[in-house]
Design an enzyme around this catalytic site. Structure first.
Site, PDB file in Angstrom:
ATOM      1  N   LYS A 192       0.726  -0.993   0.222  1.00 50.71           N
ATOM      2  CA  LYS A 192       0.321   0.000   0.234  1.00 50.71           C
ATOM      3  C   LYS A 192       0.898   1.013   0.228  1.00 50.71           C
ATOM      4  O   LYS A 192       0.744   2.255  -0.495  1.00 50.71           O
ATOM      5  CB  LYS A 192      -1.397   0.400   1.255  1.00 50.71           C
ATOM      6  CG  LYS A 192      -1.486   1.281   0.942  1.00 50.71           C
ATOM      7  CD  LYS A 192      -2.157   1.266   3.033  1.00 50.71           C
ATOM      8  CE  LYS A 192      -1.945   1.576   4.061  1.00 50.71           C
ATOM      9  NZ  LYS A 192      -1.512   3.069   4.432  1.00 50.71           N
ATOM     10  N   ASN A 193       1.638   1.750   0.608  1.00 48.62           N
ATOM     11  CA  ASN A 193       2.699   2.125   0.818  1.00 48.62           C
ATOM     12  C   ASN A 193       3.511   2.394   0.021  1.00 48.62           C
ATOM     13  O   ASN A 193       4.165   3.781  -0.225  1.00 48.62           O
ATOM     14  CB  ASN A 193       3.529   2.396   2.498  1.00 48.62           C
ATOM     15  CG  ASN A 193       2.541   2.875   3.844  1.00 48.62           C
ATOM     16  OD1 ASN A 193       1.467   3.173   3.359  1.00 48.62           O
ATOM     17  ND2 ASN A 193       3.443   3.073   4.988  1.00 48.62           N
TER      18      ASN A 193
ATOM     19  N   CYS B 267      -4.402  13.059  13.126  1.00 51.07           N
ATOM     20  CA  CYS B 267      -3.881  11.862  12.963  1.00 51.07           C
ATOM     21  C   CYS B 267      -4.486  10.981  14.316  1.00 51.07           C
ATOM     22  O   CYS B 267      -3.879  12.054  15.097  1.00 51.07           O
ATOM     23  CB  CYS B 267      -2.657  11.412  12.102  1.00 51.07           C
ATOM     24  SG  CYS B 267      -3.104  10.114  12.120  1.00 51.07           S
TER      25      CYS B 267
ATOM     26  N   ARG C  84       1.892  14.589  12.947  1.00 52.55           N
ATOM     27  CA  ARG C  84       1.667  14.007  11.427  1.00 52.55           C
ATOM     28  C   ARG C  84       1.668  15.659  10.836  1.00 52.55           C
ATOM     29  O   ARG C  84       1.111  15.417   9.592  1.00 52.55           O
ATOM     30  CB  ARG C  84       0.652  12.767  11.457  1.00 52.55           C
ATOM     31  CG  ARG C  84       1.378  12.204  11.544  1.00 52.55           C
ATOM     32  CD  ARG C  84       0.579  10.764  10.947  1.00 52.55           C
ATOM     33  NE  ARG C  84       1.146  10.254   9.892  1.00 52.55           N
ATOM     34  CZ  ARG C  84       0.756   8.977   9.533  1.00 52.55           C
ATOM     35  NH1 ARG C  84      -0.992   8.872   9.551  1.00 52.55           N
ATOM     36  NH2 ARG C  84       1.406   8.457   8.355  1.00 52.55           N
TER      37      ARG C  84
ATOM     38  N   ASP D 205       5.317   0.198  11.518  1.00 51.57           N
ATOM     39  CA  ASP D 205       4.547   0.412  11.140  1.00 51.57           C
ATOM     40  C   ASP D 205       3.852  -1.650  11.687  1.00 51.57           C
ATOM     41  O   ASP D 205       3.197  -1.540  11.559  1.00 51.57           O
ATOM     42  CB  ASP D 205       4.359  -0.057   9.643  1.00 51.57           C
ATOM     43  CG  ASP D 205       3.071   1.244   9.688  1.00 51.57           C
ATOM     44  OD1 ASP D 205       2.972   2.517  10.024  1.00 51.57           O
ATOM     45  OD2 ASP D 205       3.514   1.708   8.142  1.00 51.57           O
TER      46      ASP D 205
ATOM     47  N   ARG E 267      -8.557  -1.003   4.723  1.00 54.43           N
ATOM     48  CA  ARG E 267      -7.901   0.819   4.487  1.00 54.43           C
ATOM     49  C   ARG E 267      -6.729   0.099   3.949  1.00 54.43           C
ATOM     50  O   ARG E 267      -5.776   0.719   3.547  1.00 54.43           O
ATOM     51  CB  ARG E 267      -7.648   1.545   5.438  1.00 54.43           C
ATOM     52  CG  ARG E 267      -8.602   2.486   5.825  1.00 54.43           C
ATOM     53  CD  ARG E 267      -8.212   4.144   6.689  1.00 54.43           C
ATOM     54  NE  ARG E 267      -6.621   4.101   6.368  1.00 54.43           N
ATOM     55  CZ  ARG E 267      -5.372   4.727   7.499  1.00 54.43           C
ATOM     56  NH1 ARG E 267      -6.083   4.831   8.327  1.00 54.43           N
ATOM     57  NH2 ARG E 267      -4.564   4.922   6.262  1.00 54.43           N
TER      58      ARG E 267
HETATM   59  C1  UD1 Z   1       4.756   7.192   6.192  1.00 57.01           C
HETATM   60  C2  UD1 Z   1       3.557   5.612   6.184  1.00 57.01           C
HETATM   61  C3  UD1 Z   1       3.635   5.434   7.258  1.00 57.01           C
HETATM   62  C4  UD1 Z   1       4.780   5.237   8.423  1.00 57.01           C
HETATM   63  C5  UD1 Z   1       5.513   6.274   8.608  1.00 57.01           C
HETATM   64  C6  UD1 Z   1       7.049   6.356   9.155  1.00 57.01           C
HETATM   65  C7  UD1 Z   1       2.762   6.358   4.039  1.00 57.01           C
HETATM   66  C8  UD1 Z   1       1.721   6.337   3.077  1.00 57.01           C
HETATM   67  N1  UD1 Z   1       2.723   6.424   5.704  1.00 57.01           N
HETATM   68  O1  UD1 Z   1       3.843   7.653   6.844  1.00 57.01           O
HETATM   69  O2  UD1 Z   1       2.669   4.227   7.894  1.00 57.01           O
HETATM   70  O3  UD1 Z   1       4.560   4.575   9.469  1.00 57.01           O
HETATM   71  O4  UD1 Z   1       5.687   6.722   6.928  1.00 57.01           O
HETATM   72  O5  UD1 Z   1       7.789   4.568   8.697  1.00 57.01           O
HETATM   73  O6  UD1 Z   1       3.244   5.426   3.297  1.00 57.01           O
HETATM   74  N2  UD1 Z   1       6.984  15.029  10.048  1.00 57.01           N
HETATM   75  C9  UD1 Z   1       7.062  16.181  10.666  1.00 57.01           C
HETATM   76  N3  UD1 Z   1       6.898  16.470  10.021  1.00 57.01           N
HETATM   77  C10 UD1 Z   1       6.877  16.366   8.310  1.00 57.01           C
HETATM   78  C11 UD1 Z   1       6.537  14.834   7.985  1.00 57.01           C
HETATM   79  C12 UD1 Z   1       6.575  14.031   9.285  1.00 57.01           C
HETATM   80  O7  UD1 Z   1       7.271  16.581  11.486  1.00 57.01           O
HETATM   81  O8  UD1 Z   1       6.347  17.580   7.594  1.00 57.01           O
HETATM   82  C13 UD1 Z   1       7.147  13.639  11.627  1.00 57.01           C
HETATM   83  C14 UD1 Z   1       5.834  12.923  11.175  1.00 57.01           C
HETATM   84  O9  UD1 Z   1       5.122  13.550  13.084  1.00 57.01           O
HETATM   85  C15 UD1 Z   1       6.561  11.944  12.511  1.00 57.01           C
HETATM   86  C16 UD1 Z   1       7.537  11.134  11.462  1.00 57.01           C
HETATM   87  O10 UD1 Z   1       8.503  13.041  10.624  1.00 57.01           O
HETATM   88  O11 UD1 Z   1       6.917  11.563  13.990  1.00 57.01           O
HETATM   89  C17 UD1 Z   1       8.226  10.822  10.474  1.00 57.01           C
HETATM   90  O12 UD1 Z   1       7.213  10.621  10.022  1.00 57.01           O
HETATM   91  P1  UD1 Z   1       6.803  10.174   7.712  1.00 57.01           P
HETATM   92  O13 UD1 Z   1       8.056   9.770   7.792  1.00 57.01           O
HETATM   93  O14 UD1 Z   1       6.645  11.684   7.389  1.00 57.01           O
HETATM   94  O15 UD1 Z   1       5.866   9.052   7.762  1.00 57.01           O
HETATM   95  P2  UD1 Z   1       4.498   9.462   6.613  1.00 57.01           P
HETATM   96  O16 UD1 Z   1       5.694   9.773   5.447  1.00 57.01           O
HETATM   97  O17 UD1 Z   1       3.245  10.255   7.340  1.00 57.01           O
END
Ligand code: UD1
Length: 435
Positions: free
Chosen positions: A22-23, A124, A129, A319, A411
């Site tokens: 999915k990801n 979330c 996030r 995850d 989902r």
């Molecule tokens: C993706 C995955 C999710 C997984 C996560 C971490 C998808 C669709 N989702 O989520 O299943 O749990 O990676 O492996 O692929 N952060 C910020 N600012 C930002 C973006 C992120 O502070 O602009 C922080 C987040 O709050 C979190 C950390 O960075 O604490 C990691 O998040 P991120 O790797 O971005 O997760 P996702 O891409 O949302």
């Protein structure tokens, strides 16, 4: 609302096919916005998040045709962007609020059309996030961004995004994917440092290469992208879902038995393989063309507690944290689980306690003592992976476990109850059960 009814006690036996990731599929779908000719994506899991992303693409003006496999677990999608840009480029709140990864359409639209409006994803269940890392890097590339009426309104005054040399202040999967695809149509070279290295990012990069993109440093923390003025179509098969595979491995670890996972990439599962082996599972990997992983555990032998610390890839994936916590409730000793990625990702702990687990939470730490007998009751799914942990726990509980709100599970897992049934588990979907 559907719920799952689980009667535990059966060891698992048989073979299960792992679906597409999915990801990986979500960013690949978003990347199709960059192509001037058709994109064909194969091995998409037939799950709700994928359907939502397809709806987002359609709402923007893409033509998307999908075909479901006979077993209804897999989708093939063909995306045509021919009509894109003829109507307003708006990704609406009604869709984005359901699926955060929708934000990934922003950069590709900006890169191709110089403007876009995408709803801010909002709150979330597993933490705040934010998307600040995505937006600030797009601004550095020359976009003007404002938040208006809950929407990210973005334009590119010079019509063309500029390549940048950018260091992410934090490792982010989504921000890395977003900037990687956007940079493919920016002017000049982009260097992304401190990039996330998750296998799903490598898969996206390989799809972009098939579209003609010039990318080096794939699977490393420094990605270099040479921007082009146009990208073409391609056919791409998304990689297998390491989190689904890991979930079945945890199911086996807790229930005991002997199963074979097909279509897996054991290399992407290294940290979980290490934890489960040290806990007492036997794991064999076959790295032939038909990639398989066999995992077994004698149900009469007790697991041993192991500590787990989540970290960006190649560390232990956040995850799989909930699922491994369920496993550790049945292990001898105390396991310390540290969640480093999301600040609120222990909601499954309270539900596991309702089943009888012996847990203590302290900030980002969870102390899990076991083995503790679990007994049937009704529990509530709070997010995707938390739901999976509750189903896994149900496999060893005495009496019936009902997992409510399994729309979270739908989902991200294609036919999880059918796959578990095929392994001998007593898991059934109750249609329209209570909330
Ligand atoms: C993706 C995955 C999710 C997984 C996560 C971490 C998808 C669709 N989702 O989520 O299943 O749990 O990676 O492996 O692929 N952060 C910020 N600012 C930002 C973006 C992120 O502070 O602009 C922080 C987040 O709050 C979190 C950390 O960075 O604490 C990691 O998040 P991120 O790797 O971005 O997760 P996702 O891409 O949302």
């Amino acid at each position: 609302m559907d719920r799952l009814k689980i009667s535990g006690g059966n060891p698992l036996k048989g073979t299960v096919q792992i679906s597409g990731a999915k990801n990986a599929a979500l960013p690949c779908l978003a990347a199709s916005l960059l192509a001037t000719s058709d994109i064909s994506l194969v091995n998409l899991p037939a799950v709700e998040d994928i359907r939502i992303m397809i709806s987002v693409l359609k709402s923007l003006g893409c033509e998307v045709s999908t075909k479901e496999s006979e077993d209804k677990l897999e989708l093939t999608a063909t995306i045509s962007t021919g009509n894109l840009g003829k109507c307003e480029l708006i990704a609406p709140y009604e869709l984005v609020k359901k699926m955060r990864a929708s934000i990934l359409v922003l950069g590709p639209l900006l890169a191709r059309f110089g403007m876009a409006s995408v709803s801010l994803p909002g709150g979330c269940a597993i933490g705040s996030r934010p998307v600040n890392l995505h937006l600030s890097a797009l601004e550095q590339m020359g976009a003007t961004i404002s938040i208006d009426g809950g929407y990210v309104q973005a334009t590119v005054p010079n019509k063309e995004l500029q390549g940048i040399d950018h260091t992410f202040e934090k490792v982010s999967v989504g921000a890395t994917e977003h900037l990687l695809m956007t940079a493919c149509l920016a002017r000049g070279t982009t260097i992304l440092r401190n990039a996330a290295m998750e296998p799903e990012i490598g898969d996206l990069a390989r799809m972009l290469q098939k579209m003609g993109a010039e990318i080096t440093g794939i699977d490393s923390p420094i990605l270099t992208i040479n921007g082009l003025s146009e990208l073409g179509g391609c056919q791409h098969t998304v990689i297998s879902d390491r989190i689904e595979a890991g979930t079945f491995m945890c199911a086996l670890a807790i229930a005991g038995g002997d199963i074979v996972l097909e279509r897996v990439e054991p290399e992407n599962l290294r940290p979980l393989i290490e934890v489960l082996k040290l806990s007492g599972c036997k794991i064999d990997e076959t790295n032939g063309s038909n990639k398989q992983l066999r995992i077994s555990r004698d149900p009469d032998k007790t697991l041993t507690a192991r500590d787990v610390v989540t970290a960006p890839y190649p560390g232990f994936p956040t995850d799989l944290q909930a699922q491994v916590m369920a496993v550790m409730t049945q292990a001898n000793g105390t396991s310390i689980i540290k969640e480093n990625i999301f600040e609120n990702r222990f909601q499954h702990a309270m539900e596991l306690e309702r089943l009888g687990a012996n847990l203590k939470l302290d900030g980002r730490l969870a102390y899990v003592s076991g083995p503790t007998p679990l007994s049937g009751c009704t529990v509530m799914a709070t997010d995707l992976r938390a739901s999976a942990a509750l189903v896994i726990a149900g496999l060893v509980a005495k009496g019936e476990v009902f997992v409510d709100r399994i729309y979270h599970l739908d989902r991200g897992y294609a036919g999880i109850e059918r796959k578990l049934q095929s392994l001998g588990a007593n898991v059934h979907r109750v249609k329209g059960g209570r909330v």
